[in-house]
Design an enzyme around this catalytic site. Structure first.
Site, PDB file in Angstrom:
ATOM      1  N   ALA A  47      -4.668  12.681  -1.957  1.00  0.00           N
ATOM      2  CA  ALA A  47      -5.137  13.753  -1.067  1.00  0.00           C
ATOM      3  C   ALA A  47      -4.445  15.076  -1.395  1.00  0.00           C
ATOM      4  CB  ALA A  47      -4.884  13.372   0.381  1.00  0.00           C
ATOM      5  N   ASP A  51      -0.005 -10.108 -10.114  1.00  0.00           N
ATOM      6  CA  ASP A  51      -0.134 -11.427 -10.737  1.00  0.00           C
ATOM      7  C   ASP A  51      -0.423 -12.470  -9.658  1.00  0.00           C
ATOM      8  OD1 ASP A  51       2.390 -12.877  -9.855  1.00  0.00           O
ATOM      9  OD2 ASP A  51       3.326 -11.194 -10.889  1.00  0.00           O
ATOM     10  N   ARG A  54      -0.763 -12.679   4.828  1.00  0.00           N
ATOM     11  CA  ARG A  54      -1.783 -11.798   5.408  1.00  0.00           C
ATOM     12  C   ARG A  54      -3.076 -12.506   5.761  1.00  0.00           C
ATOM     13  NH1 ARG A  54       1.425  -7.906   7.290  1.00  0.00           N
ATOM     14  NH2 ARG A  54       2.676  -6.956   5.635  1.00  0.00           N
TER      15      ARG A  54
END
Length: 300
Positions: free
Chosen positions: A123, A212, A223
């Protein structure tokens, strides 16, 4: 929509072009190359490139030529042995490069996994799109009363409507001011690297993320877990589907030993042995704290 028509046309063109290669390829992953899979309201995950397959894992473990053994069961068994005994190096022989579009606050969670190569949309040089993550009503929840990092019951009625209105209005207002500050119409215009600080954490960013397989599976174990925050878990769930097609033997072992398995402390294991012998084991005589005992009971 996660993709514009121009972006989809570009992906279609990439997928229509094939190249001969001597390198090992995974048919399951080839079908996913470049395709953008939607996540949340404006996000996506897509495979840009990959290296290796299940054979690459067994080949590295044996330091052998070619595709390993002729017996598929031997290769699968070796992968399960490696996963079971936490031999990580052979899994590092496979790599995956993803293009991910995600909200900034999800990216800040994601980047905590410092074992990947990342290049994020800047940004400083470019103008971010007017795209913000706005949760679906069913994902608006109050703070959990038992977990400082979790959610409780879903908001409802006027409170849910008010929160959604705040999220939309505040995001749009911040972006309006962002545009005004960088405008070149009869003004100098604030530098983009400064104007971006006015944008909210639910604005979307994009990055290339290369990792990897060993570290990718560690990311997914945390997660894709049911306790992970919903907004990052849906990305992990989508990646799980890709990995399952890419390295099916490794992913099945990962499901069995990591996602579906459990690790017991020596104290907990001692309690299991005592239970098998018929002894009554309670929190008071277990040697565990109340928190440990509660988690042990849930595991059993």
């Amino acid at each position: 929509m996660p993709l514009t028509q121009d972006q989809q046309d570009e992906i279609n063109e990439l997928r229509s072009t094939t190249t001969q290669t001597l390198r090992a390829t995974a048919p399951g992953m080839e079908k996913h190359l470049y395709t953008a899979y939607p996540v949340l309201d404006h996000g996506f995950v897509r495979v840009i490139d990959y290296m290796g397959d299940d054979n690459a894992i067994t080949q590295a473990a044996r330091v052998s030529y070619g595709k390993g053994t002729k017996a598929v069961s031997n290769d699968e068994g070796l992968i399960r042995y490696l996963m079971r005994h936490w031999h990580s190096t052979p899994f590092e022989m496979c790599e995956l490069k993803l293009h991910v579009k995600l909200p900034v606050f999800v990216a800040r969670q994601w980047i905590r996994h410092r074992t990947a190569n990342v290049n994020e949309y800047s940004a400083r040089y470019s103008i971010l799109d007017r795209e913000f993550y706005i949760p679906a009503p069913e994902h608006l929840a109050a703070q959990s009363v038992v977990n400082n990092q979790g959610r409780g019951e879903a908001l409802s009625g006027e409170e849910a409507e008010r929160v959604l209105r705040y999220l939309r209005d505040d995001a749009m207002r911040c972006y309006d001011h962002y545009e005004e500050m960088i405008s070149q119409d009869d003004q100098q215009g604030l530098a983009r690297e400064l104007a971006r600080m006015n944008l909210p954490a639910n604005v979307y960013t994009q990055w290339y993320w290369k990792v990897d397989l060993h570290n990718l599976l560690h990311f997914l174990r945390l997660r894709a877990d049911a306790h992970a925050q919903y907004e990052i878990r849906v990305y992990a769930d989508e990646i799980c589907k890709l990995v399952a097609d890419w390295v099916p033997y490794a992913y099945k072992a990962f499901e069995d030993y990591r996602m579906g398995g459990a690790t017991l402390s020596s104290t907990a294991l001692d309690c299991v042995r005592r239970m098998i012998k018929g002894e009554e084991v309670t929190q008071e005589n277990s040697g565990m704290s109340k928190g440990e005992w509660r988690e042990f009971q849930a595991l059993l």
